[in-house]
Motif scaffolding. Structure first.
Motif, PDB file in Angstrom:
ATOM      1  N   LEU A  90      46.787  50.157  33.360  1.00 34.21           N
ATOM      2  CA  LEU A  90      46.025  49.459  34.403  1.00 34.21           C
ATOM      3  C   LEU A  90      46.944  48.854  35.466  1.00 34.21           C
ATOM      4  CD1 LEU A  90      43.315  47.644  32.241  1.00 34.21           C
ATOM      5  CD2 LEU A  90      42.967  49.593  33.755  1.00 34.21           C
ATOM      6  N   LYS A  91      48.030  48.268  35.038  1.00 32.81           N
ATOM      7  CA  LYS A  91      48.967  47.676  35.998  1.00 32.81           C
ATOM      8  C   LYS A  91      49.662  48.751  36.840  1.00 32.81           C
ATOM      9  CE  LYS A  91      51.604  44.410  34.506  1.00 32.81           C
ATOM     10  NZ  LYS A  91      52.554  43.665  33.642  1.00 32.81           N
ATOM     11  N   ARG A  92      49.897  49.908  36.243  1.00 28.01           N
ATOM     12  CA  ARG A  92      50.575  50.976  36.983  1.00 28.01           C
ATOM     13  C   ARG A  92      49.665  51.609  38.021  1.00 28.01           C
ATOM     14  NH1 ARG A  92      51.234  53.971  33.049  1.00 28.01           N
ATOM     15  NH2 ARG A  92      49.786  55.667  33.525  1.00 28.01           N
ATOM     16  N   GLU A 101      40.103  54.703  38.183  1.00 29.60           N
ATOM     17  CA  GLU A 101      38.759  54.958  37.663  1.00 29.60           C
ATOM     18  C   GLU A 101      38.797  56.007  36.562  1.00 29.60           C
ATOM     19  OE1 GLU A 101      34.835  54.212  37.243  1.00 29.60           O
ATOM     20  OE2 GLU A 101      36.223  53.179  38.625  1.00 29.60           O
ATOM     21  N   LYS A 102      39.610  57.014  36.735  1.00 30.97           N
ATOM     22  CA  LYS A 102      39.739  58.048  35.704  1.00 30.97           C
ATOM     23  C   LYS A 102      40.365  57.470  34.441  1.00 30.97           C
ATOM     24  CE  LYS A 102      41.805  62.591  34.882  1.00 30.97           C
ATOM     25  NZ  LYS A 102      42.639  63.684  35.458  1.00 30.97           N
ATOM     26  N   PHE A 103      41.361  56.611  34.603  1.00 30.05           N
ATOM     27  CA  PHE A 103      42.012  55.991  33.446  1.00 30.05           C
ATOM     28  C   PHE A 103      41.036  55.092  32.690  1.00 30.05           C
ATOM     29  CE2 PHE A 103      44.534  52.664  31.437  1.00 30.05           C
ATOM     30  CZ  PHE A 103      45.500  53.409  30.765  1.00 30.05           C
ATOM     31  N   ILE A 104      40.168  54.410  33.421  1.00 31.12           N
ATOM     32  CA  ILE A 104      39.178  53.549  32.766  1.00 31.12           C
ATOM     33  C   ILE A 104      38.214  54.386  31.929  1.00 31.12           C
ATOM     34  CG2 ILE A 104      37.203  52.042  33.218  1.00 31.12           C
ATOM     35  CD1 ILE A 104      38.754  50.887  35.572  1.00 31.12           C
ATOM     36  N   ARG A 105      37.781  55.519  32.475  1.00 30.78           N
ATOM     37  CA  ARG A 105      36.845  56.370  31.732  1.00 30.78           C
ATOM     38  C   ARG A 105      37.487  56.971  30.485  1.00 30.78           C
ATOM     39  NH1 ARG A 105      35.671  58.520  36.901  1.00 30.78           N
ATOM     40  NH2 ARG A 105      36.826  60.397  36.284  1.00 30.78           N
ATOM     41  N   ALA A 132      41.565  41.815  35.571  1.00 29.73           N
ATOM     42  CA  ALA A 132      40.811  41.090  34.553  1.00 29.73           C
ATOM     43  C   ALA A 132      39.337  40.988  34.928  1.00 29.73           C
ATOM     44  CB  ALA A 132      41.412  39.700  34.358  1.00 29.73           C
ATOM     45  N   LEU A 133      39.045  40.737  36.201  1.00 26.65           N
ATOM     46  CA  LEU A 133      37.649  40.657  36.639  1.00 26.65           C
ATOM     47  C   LEU A 133      36.951  41.998  36.500  1.00 26.65           C
ATOM     48  CD1 LEU A 133      35.326  39.110  37.923  1.00 26.65           C
ATOM     49  CD2 LEU A 133      36.316  39.596  40.160  1.00 26.65           C
ATOM     50  N   ARG A 134      37.655  43.052  36.815  1.00 26.72           N
ATOM     51  CA  ARG A 134      37.062  44.387  36.684  1.00 26.72           C
ATOM     52  C   ARG A 134      36.804  44.724  35.226  1.00 26.72           C
ATOM     53  NH1 ARG A 134      38.871  49.559  40.294  1.00 26.72           N
ATOM     54  NH2 ARG A 134      37.349  51.053  39.483  1.00 26.72           N
ATOM     55  N   LEU A 135      37.739  44.381  34.360  1.00 24.58           N
ATOM     56  CA  LEU A 135      37.543  44.638  32.937  1.00 24.58           C
ATOM     57  C   LEU A 135      36.415  43.782  32.374  1.00 24.58           C
ATOM     58  CD1 LEU A 135      38.442  46.043  30.346  1.00 24.58           C
ATOM     59  CD2 LEU A 135      40.129  44.230  30.038  1.00 24.58           C
ATOM     60  N   LYS A 164      41.770  32.528  43.834  1.00 31.23           N
ATOM     61  CA  LYS A 164      40.723  33.526  44.090  1.00 31.23           C
ATOM     62  C   LYS A 164      39.363  32.836  43.937  1.00 31.23           C
ATOM     63  CE  LYS A 164      43.490  37.212  44.337  1.00 31.23           C
ATOM     64  NZ  LYS A 164      43.553  38.132  45.496  1.00 31.23           N
ATOM     65  N   MET A 165      39.068  31.928  44.854  1.00 32.04           N
ATOM     66  CA  MET A 165      37.908  31.071  44.681  1.00 32.04           C
ATOM     67  C   MET A 165      36.598  31.825  44.886  1.00 32.04           C
ATOM     68  SD  MET A 165      39.529  28.573  43.681  1.00 32.04           S
ATOM     69  CE  MET A 165      38.046  27.694  43.262  1.00 32.04           C
ATOM     70  N   ASP A 166      36.586  32.815  45.752  1.00 31.60           N
ATOM     71  CA  ASP A 166      35.361  33.612  45.925  1.00 31.60           C
ATOM     72  C   ASP A 166      35.004  34.347  44.638  1.00 31.60           C
ATOM     73  OD1 ASP A 166      35.188  32.749  48.525  1.00 31.60           O
ATOM     74  OD2 ASP A 166      36.259  34.491  49.345  1.00 31.60           O
ATOM     75  N   ASP A 167      36.005  34.946  44.012  1.00 30.24           N
ATOM     76  CA  ASP A 167      35.764  35.629  42.739  1.00 30.24           C
ATOM     77  C   ASP A 167      35.416  34.631  41.640  1.00 30.24           C
ATOM     78  OD1 ASP A 167      36.295  38.076  43.921  1.00 30.24           O
ATOM     79  OD2 ASP A 167      38.425  38.024  43.415  1.00 30.24           O
ATOM     80  N   ALA A 168      36.070  33.468  41.678  1.00 35.82           N
ATOM     81  CA  ALA A 168      35.780  32.452  40.668  1.00 35.82           C
ATOM     82  C   ALA A 168      34.318  31.992  40.761  1.00 35.82           C
ATOM     83  CB  ALA A 168      36.724  31.263  40.826  1.00 35.82           C
TER      84      ALA A 168
END
Length: 263
Positions: A90-92, A101-105, A132-135, A164-168
């Motif tokens: 994920l970091k790479r 997206e392919k790696f997530i699937r 982290a938010l995506r996961l 990241k207050m909007d995401d928070a």
């Protein structure tokens, strides 16, 4: 002759095994030398008080006894090999949307529950808050997922720490839709994040939400607000009044008005 040869064979085998043993003990001080209070605390732990007074000898293992040692950081045991592989992947690929997206699937969705939660916690610890938010949104779609206030809390604190207050606030609204209330630490970190972000109005909105929480408010969020609202005396006086009503035995430090140009 037969007895002599037999004794040589037996004695050589016994003494060879005795000295080769990694657990061969070593006396660390003689019997006639008592342990004093000035010596190493380890020696004081190896014998009782009576033994220390009488000068009894203590034997300890000088070498490692061959038993497996535990890990230096026990937290590593919580992360499996597949979870570590997913974190590195994920970091790479975080800047490559198509391959990510392919790696997530192919890799993230096949993780077990504990591994997926471990990946989320590790990404938060490394301040990879976008991943982290995506996961977390992926975890919410799993069949085993149930709303948990601690998952929300850790993610909100991580996002607020990275400004990241909007995401928070997005995660905050999701938590409130699940009818969950954060604890005082979460309120404090979000309020601190908004004050650092330069948005005291949003910090006051979180403060008003905190007063409606079924959990009794703690002192820390008030202290953070009283310190962060020094340039805004009207808002600060409002928080100060509530603080004195809820904590009558506590005192609030008011700095000189000249520091912030307040007349």
């Amino acid at each position: 002759m037969a007895f002599r040869s037999f004794w040589r064979s037996k004695s050589s085998a016994i003494f060879a095994g005795f000295f080769r043993s990694p657990a061969y003990p070593r006396r660390i001080f003689p019997a006639h030398h008592p342990v004093s209070s000035r010596q190493s605390p380890l020696l004081r732990l190896l014998c009782s008080d009576d033994q220390c007074q009488q000068g009894a000898s203590v034997w300890v293992r000088h070498y490692h006894d061959g038993r497996p040692r535990g890990p230096l950081w026990r937290g590593k045991k919580m992360i499996g090999k597949e979870a570590l592989f997913v974190i590195l992947g994920l970091k790479r690929l975080k800047d490559d949307e198509e391959n990510l997206e392919k790696f997530i699937r192919t890799h993230v969705l096949r993780l077990l529950k504990m591994d997926m939660v471990a990946v989320l916690i590790e990404l938060e610890r490394q301040q990879e808050v976008s991943l982290a938010l995506r996961l977390f949104k992926i975890i919410q779609k799993q069949d085993w997922y149930k709303p948990d206030v601690y998952l929300y809390k850790d993610l909100i604190i991580a996002l607020a720490s990275c400004k990241k207050m909007d995401d928070a606030m997005q995660v905050w609204e999701m938590m409130r839709k699940d009818d969950l209330f954060p604890d005082s630490q979460t309120y404090a970190e979000v309020i601190r994040g908004f004050l650092k972000y330069g948005s005291p109005a949003d910090a006051m909105n979180i403060y008003e939400d905190m007063k409606k929480s079924p959990e009794a408010p703690q002192e820390l969020p008030f202290r953070i607000l009283l310190k962060g609202l020094l340039p805004h005396p009207l808002l600060r006086n409002r928080v100060k009044q509530d603080f004195e009503e809820m904590f009558p035995d506590r005192h609030v430090y008011d700095p000189p008005e000249e520091i912030f140009g307040m007349r």
